[in-house]
Write an enzyme that holds these catalytic residues in place. Structure first.
Site, mmCIF file in Angstrom:
data_model
loop_
_atom_site.group_PDB
_atom_site.id
_atom_site.type_symbol
_atom_site.label_atom_id
_atom_site.label_comp_id
_atom_site.label_asym_id
_atom_site.label_seq_id
_atom_site.Cartn_x
_atom_site.Cartn_y
_atom_site.Cartn_z
ATOM 1 C CE LYS A 1 -13.151 52.206 13.025
ATOM 2 N NZ LYS A 1 -12.055 51.599 13.810
ATOM 3 N NE ARG B 1 -9.653 44.103 18.221
ATOM 4 C CZ ARG B 1 -9.642 44.981 19.219
ATOM 5 N NH1 ARG B 1 -9.031 44.686 20.365
ATOM 6 N NH2 ARG B 1 -10.218 46.154 19.080
ATOM 7 N NE ARG C 1 -9.882 50.285 24.390
ATOM 8 C CZ ARG C 1 -10.128 50.173 23.075
ATOM 9 N NH1 ARG C 1 -10.365 51.251 22.360
ATOM 10 N NH2 ARG C 1 -10.094 48.989 22.495
ATOM 11 N NE ARG D 1 -16.729 44.453 10.952
ATOM 12 C CZ ARG D 1 -16.050 44.970 11.971
ATOM 13 N NH1 ARG D 1 -14.759 45.166 11.857
ATOM 14 N NH2 ARG D 1 -16.656 45.272 13.092
ATOM 15 N NE ARG E 1 -13.081 46.013 24.761
ATOM 16 C CZ ARG E 1 -13.440 46.700 23.669
ATOM 17 N NH1 ARG E 1 -14.345 47.652 23.744
ATOM 18 N NH2 ARG E 1 -12.878 46.442 22.510
#
Length: 212
Positions: A14, A170, A126, A87, A159
């Protein structure tokens, strides 16, 4: 003012596509995270409340969030991209009410559908430059020199919330709270499924078909 909601699991692409839309068409990117941080930084009455909830480890209540969004909308123009908001169903209903008062509505919801195995591999691979924010991937989009940013030669980092354990937490929250929005916007006949398993231009081409 047209409103485009980007909906999908963390890591479904996104953010990348919203950046492309901003650069290609001048859309305004609406990030509730940025709105909260700005209010806290400016010490607005709502920002002070947000700070208190944050310090207690609690989520910002929907009514406060919507009021901050309402205030922010008075400062922006043009077509809007909503990334990470709403959300929940409650937030979606409140957003509909807010937009209705502004003689606007949700025009399109792009649902980024992706295989979760691929999603986990995408996120855990990532890498981010802590200096310029540029992102890479260990295998899909690696830097020219392993572990180093192409632009400023800063060592790349992963991260903390990109670990497999954090991703699963998550995703569980996403399935519980956000996934029901798929049915909500499908019922409103404003939802288009984007095959986010595909890479690069193939995803962009699908979005362009919707925006024609």
């Amino acid at each position: 003012m047209r409103n485009f909601i980007l909906l999908g699991a963390p890591g479904s692409g996104k953010g990348t596509q919203s950046d492309h839309l901003v650069k290609a068409f001048g859309f305004t990117h609406i990030s509730t995270g940025d709105i909260i941080r700005d209010n806290i930084l400016q010490k607005t009455p709502l920002g002070i409340l947000c700070q208190q909830y944050s310090e207690q480890g609690k989520l910002v209540p929907d009514d406060i969030m919507i009021q901050m969004v309402k205030n922010h909308l008075q400062t922006v123009t043009g077509d809007l991209i909503w990334d990470g908001f709403p959300r929940t169903i409650v937030q979606a209903e409140k957003l509909d009410q807010l937009l209705h008062k502004l003689n606007s509505k949700v025009d399109h919801t792009l649902y980024f559908e992706i295989d979760e195995t691929k999603l986990v591999a995408r996120i855990t691979g990532r890498l981010t430059c802590p200096t310029c924010g540029q992102t890479y991937h260990k295998t899909a989009v690696p830097p020219k020199v392993a572990g180093v940013c192409d632009d400023d030669q800063t060592p790349l980092v992963q991260r903390k919330d990109d670990s497999e354990e954090k991703i699963k937490i998550r995703l569980a929250a996403y399935h519980a709270d956000t996934a029901p929005l798929i049915e909500y916007y499908l019922h409103q006949q404003v939802l288009t499924v984007i095959d986010a398993d595909m890479e690069g231009p193939a995803v962009w081409d699908q979005i362009m078909e919707v925006l024609k």
